[in-house]
Design an enzyme around this catalytic site. Structure first.
Site, PDB file in Angstrom:
ATOM      1  CB  THR A  94      -0.882   0.037   1.269  1.00 50.48           C
ATOM      2  OG1 THR A  94      -1.650  -1.160   1.316  1.00 50.48           O
ATOM      3  CG2 THR A  94      -1.812   1.237   1.247  1.00 50.48           C
ATOM      4  CE  LYS A 169      -5.062  -0.929   1.720  1.00 50.01           C
ATOM      5  NZ  LYS A 169      -5.371  -2.116   2.442  1.00 50.01           N
ATOM      6  CE  LYS A 244       1.709   2.357   4.129  1.00 55.20           C
ATOM      7  NZ  LYS A 244       2.248   1.073   3.701  1.00 55.20           N
TER       8      LYS A 244
HETATM    9  P1  NAD Z   1       6.104  -5.686   7.235  1.00 52.00           P
HETATM   10  O1  NAD Z   1       6.822  -4.529   7.807  1.00 52.00           O
HETATM   11  O2  NAD Z   1       5.767  -6.858   8.091  1.00 52.00           O
HETATM   12  O3  NAD Z   1       6.934  -6.253   5.970  1.00 52.00           O
HETATM   13  C1  NAD Z   1       7.639  -5.460   5.049  1.00 52.00           C
HETATM   14  C2  NAD Z   1       8.935  -6.177   4.767  1.00 52.00           C
HETATM   15  O4  NAD Z   1       9.663  -5.456   3.767  1.00 52.00           O
HETATM   16  C3  NAD Z   1       9.872  -6.265   5.990  1.00 52.00           C
HETATM   17  O5  NAD Z   1      10.132  -7.630   6.277  1.00 52.00           O
HETATM   18  C4  NAD Z   1      11.126  -5.506   5.555  1.00 52.00           C
HETATM   19  O6  NAD Z   1      12.327  -6.081   6.044  1.00 52.00           O
HETATM   20  C5  NAD Z   1      11.045  -5.631   4.046  1.00 52.00           C
HETATM   21  N1  NAD Z   1      11.820  -4.635   3.327  1.00 52.00           N
HETATM   22  C6  NAD Z   1      11.863  -3.284   3.512  1.00 52.00           C
HETATM   23  N2  NAD Z   1      12.683  -2.718   2.612  1.00 52.00           N
HETATM   24  C7  NAD Z   1      13.164  -3.728   1.840  1.00 52.00           C
HETATM   25  C8  NAD Z   1      14.067  -3.775   0.746  1.00 52.00           C
HETATM   26  N3  NAD Z   1      14.628  -2.668   0.248  1.00 52.00           N
HETATM   27  N4  NAD Z   1      14.337  -4.984   0.200  1.00 52.00           N
HETATM   28  C9  NAD Z   1      13.780  -6.102   0.695  1.00 52.00           C
HETATM   29  N5  NAD Z   1      12.924  -6.128   1.733  1.00 52.00           N
HETATM   30  C10 NAD Z   1      12.632  -4.948   2.295  1.00 52.00           C
HETATM   31  O7  NAD Z   1       4.780  -5.104   6.538  1.00 52.00           O
HETATM   32  P2  NAD Z   1       3.469  -5.912   6.115  1.00 52.00           P
HETATM   33  O8  NAD Z   1       2.489  -5.910   7.217  1.00 52.00           O
HETATM   34  O9  NAD Z   1       3.891  -7.193   5.471  1.00 52.00           O
HETATM   35  O10 NAD Z   1       2.897  -4.912   5.001  1.00 52.00           O
HETATM   36  C11 NAD Z   1       3.446  -4.819   3.700  1.00 52.00           C
HETATM   37  C12 NAD Z   1       2.606  -3.859   2.899  1.00 52.00           C
HETATM   38  O11 NAD Z   1       1.251  -4.320   2.861  1.00 52.00           O
HETATM   39  C13 NAD Z   1       2.551  -2.438   3.480  1.00 52.00           C
HETATM   40  O12 NAD Z   1       2.574  -1.521   2.424  1.00 52.00           O
HETATM   41  C14 NAD Z   1       1.234  -2.417   4.236  1.00 52.00           C
HETATM   42  O13 NAD Z   1       0.674  -1.119   4.340  1.00 52.00           O
HETATM   43  C15 NAD Z   1       0.384  -3.310   3.353  1.00 52.00           C
HETATM   44  N6  NAD Z   1      -0.751  -3.952   4.040  1.00 52.00           N
HETATM   45  C16 NAD Z   1      -0.568  -4.530   5.264  1.00 52.00           C
HETATM   46  C17 NAD Z   1      -1.661  -5.128   5.894  1.00 52.00           C
HETATM   47  C18 NAD Z   1      -1.505  -5.793   7.243  1.00 52.00           C
HETATM   48  O14 NAD Z   1      -2.535  -6.121   7.867  1.00 52.00           O
HETATM   49  N7  NAD Z   1      -0.289  -6.032   7.740  1.00 52.00           N
HETATM   50  C19 NAD Z   1      -2.912  -5.136   5.269  1.00 52.00           C
HETATM   51  C20 NAD Z   1      -3.047  -4.570   4.002  1.00 52.00           C
HETATM   52  C21 NAD Z   1      -1.956  -3.986   3.395  1.00 52.00           C
END
Ligand code: NAD
Length: 295
Positions: A94, A169, A244
């Site tokens: 997102t 979204k 966010k």
């Molecule tokens: P998270 O923080 O658990 O995972 C993100 C991952 O990206 C981390 O493990 C981090 O180490 C990795 N990362 C960051 N920079 C990187 C890079 N340059 N190279 C490789 N890896 C890298 O976040 P999440 O909960 O998995 O969410 C991911 C996305 O999905 C976000 O944009 C969030 O807004 C969206 N989202 C999350 C949810 C939820 O319930 N968690 C729901 C809908 C959407």
């Protein structure tokens, strides 16, 4: 058809999504910067590469699932030149609409098929492959991605051109943030007026106040047994993530010149609630903020 898929960003969402693709029979190789990512990936049965560039070597499809626009652009900048023309690259994070459009432009310079495809459904949806994908990009990219998206979710909607998935979204989540604040405020008013939670629920859930924030994610315990309020607001859709998305909606409103007074108010409320130490609580816990209950 089995694909070679590179999955970059194996966090709370990415890891179970990648595991579902592997379980569907694809050859999946992941990469994430987190120190424990390799062990978590291998425990989930995934291959793990030493870098994003190594992960995408030979991949027919690349998926990114990262925190914010700057991370997505940084990874896409690193990998797009490595991909042969026609490779499909999907960003499921997102992020802000502007960064999403920049990512599409990067891909277009290398003749890639690109899609922004953020999700709703949270970590439970990621684990159970019941996510909804909202996609933006060319029809050809969407049609190529659709079968893969449906192995990680139950629904994929093509919302329009580049950035339209992100737009859908943040508009949806702005509705959600505003409606939850409204439902919570009404329950607190009902409490002051001596109305039972169940009575208000029974009326509003079958009247014009009906909405998802009330009937699925009810902010008071009791009327909806599965709502996070019944387990002290944990786990759920974290206040920090709602904040966010509301901030993204306000950035988009500013740059598009749209009036968004309710979204701005909701963003301010959740920002204050997060500052009180509730970033990890389900966003419906905002009801305690309206009650003035100290944390
Ligand atoms: P998270 O923080 O658990 O995972 C993100 C991952 O990206 C981390 O493990 C981090 O180490 C990795 N990362 C960051 N920079 C990187 C890079 N340059 N190279 C490789 N890896 C890298 O976040 P999440 O909960 O998995 O969410 C991911 C996305 O999905 C976000 O944009 C969030 O807004 C969206 N989202 C999350 C949810 C939820 O319930 N968690 C729901 C809908 C959407």
């Amino acid at each position: 058809m089995s694909e070679k898929i590179a999955f970059i960003g194996l966090g709370n969402m990415g890891l179970p999504m990648a595991a579902n693709l592997r379980n569907a029979g694809h050859d999946v190789i992941g990469f994430d910067l987190a120190p424990n990512a390799k062990i978590l990936a291998e425990t989930a049965g995934l291959k793990f590469a030493v870098s994003a560039v190594r992960a995408v070597a030979g991949a027919s499809i690349v998926i990114t699932m990262l925190p914010m626009g700057k991370h997505v652009l940084s990874v896409w900048n690193e990998i797009v030149a490595e991909l042969p023309a026609g490779t499909l690259i999907i960003d499921c994070s997102t992020i802000d609409v502007e960064s999403a459009r920049k990512a599409h432009e990067l891909g277009a310079r290398h003749d890639l098929l690109t899609l922004d495809a953020p999700v709703s459904g949270g970590t439970m949806g990621a684990q159970g492959a019941t996510l909804t994908f909202m996609a933006g990009g060319a029809e050809a990219a969407f049609l190529r991605a659709q079968p893969i998206l449906l192995q990680m979710g139950k629904r994929a909607v093509h919302c329009g051109i580049a950035g339209a998935g992100q737009a859908a979204k943040i508009c949806n989540n702005m509705i959600l943030g505003i409606s939850m604040a409204g439902v919570a405020e009404a329950f607190v008013l009902g409490e002051k007026l001596g109305l039972s939670h169940q009575a208000l629920f029974d009326v509003a859930s079958t009247s014009s106040g009906q909405c998802w924030a009330l009937t699925t994610n009810c902010p008071v315990p009791g009327p909806v047994p599965n709502s996070p309020a019944n387990r002290d607001y944990k786990p759920g859709f974290a206040t920090a993530l709602m904040l966010k998305d509301l901030k993204l909606s306000q950035e988009a409103a500013l740059s598009a010149g749209a009036a968004s007074p309710m979204g701005a108010q909701a963003a301010a409320l959740y920002a204050l609630f997060e500052k009180q130490g509730h970033g990890g609580d389900d966003f419906s816990a905002i009801i305690n903020f309206f009650r003035g209950i100290p944390h």
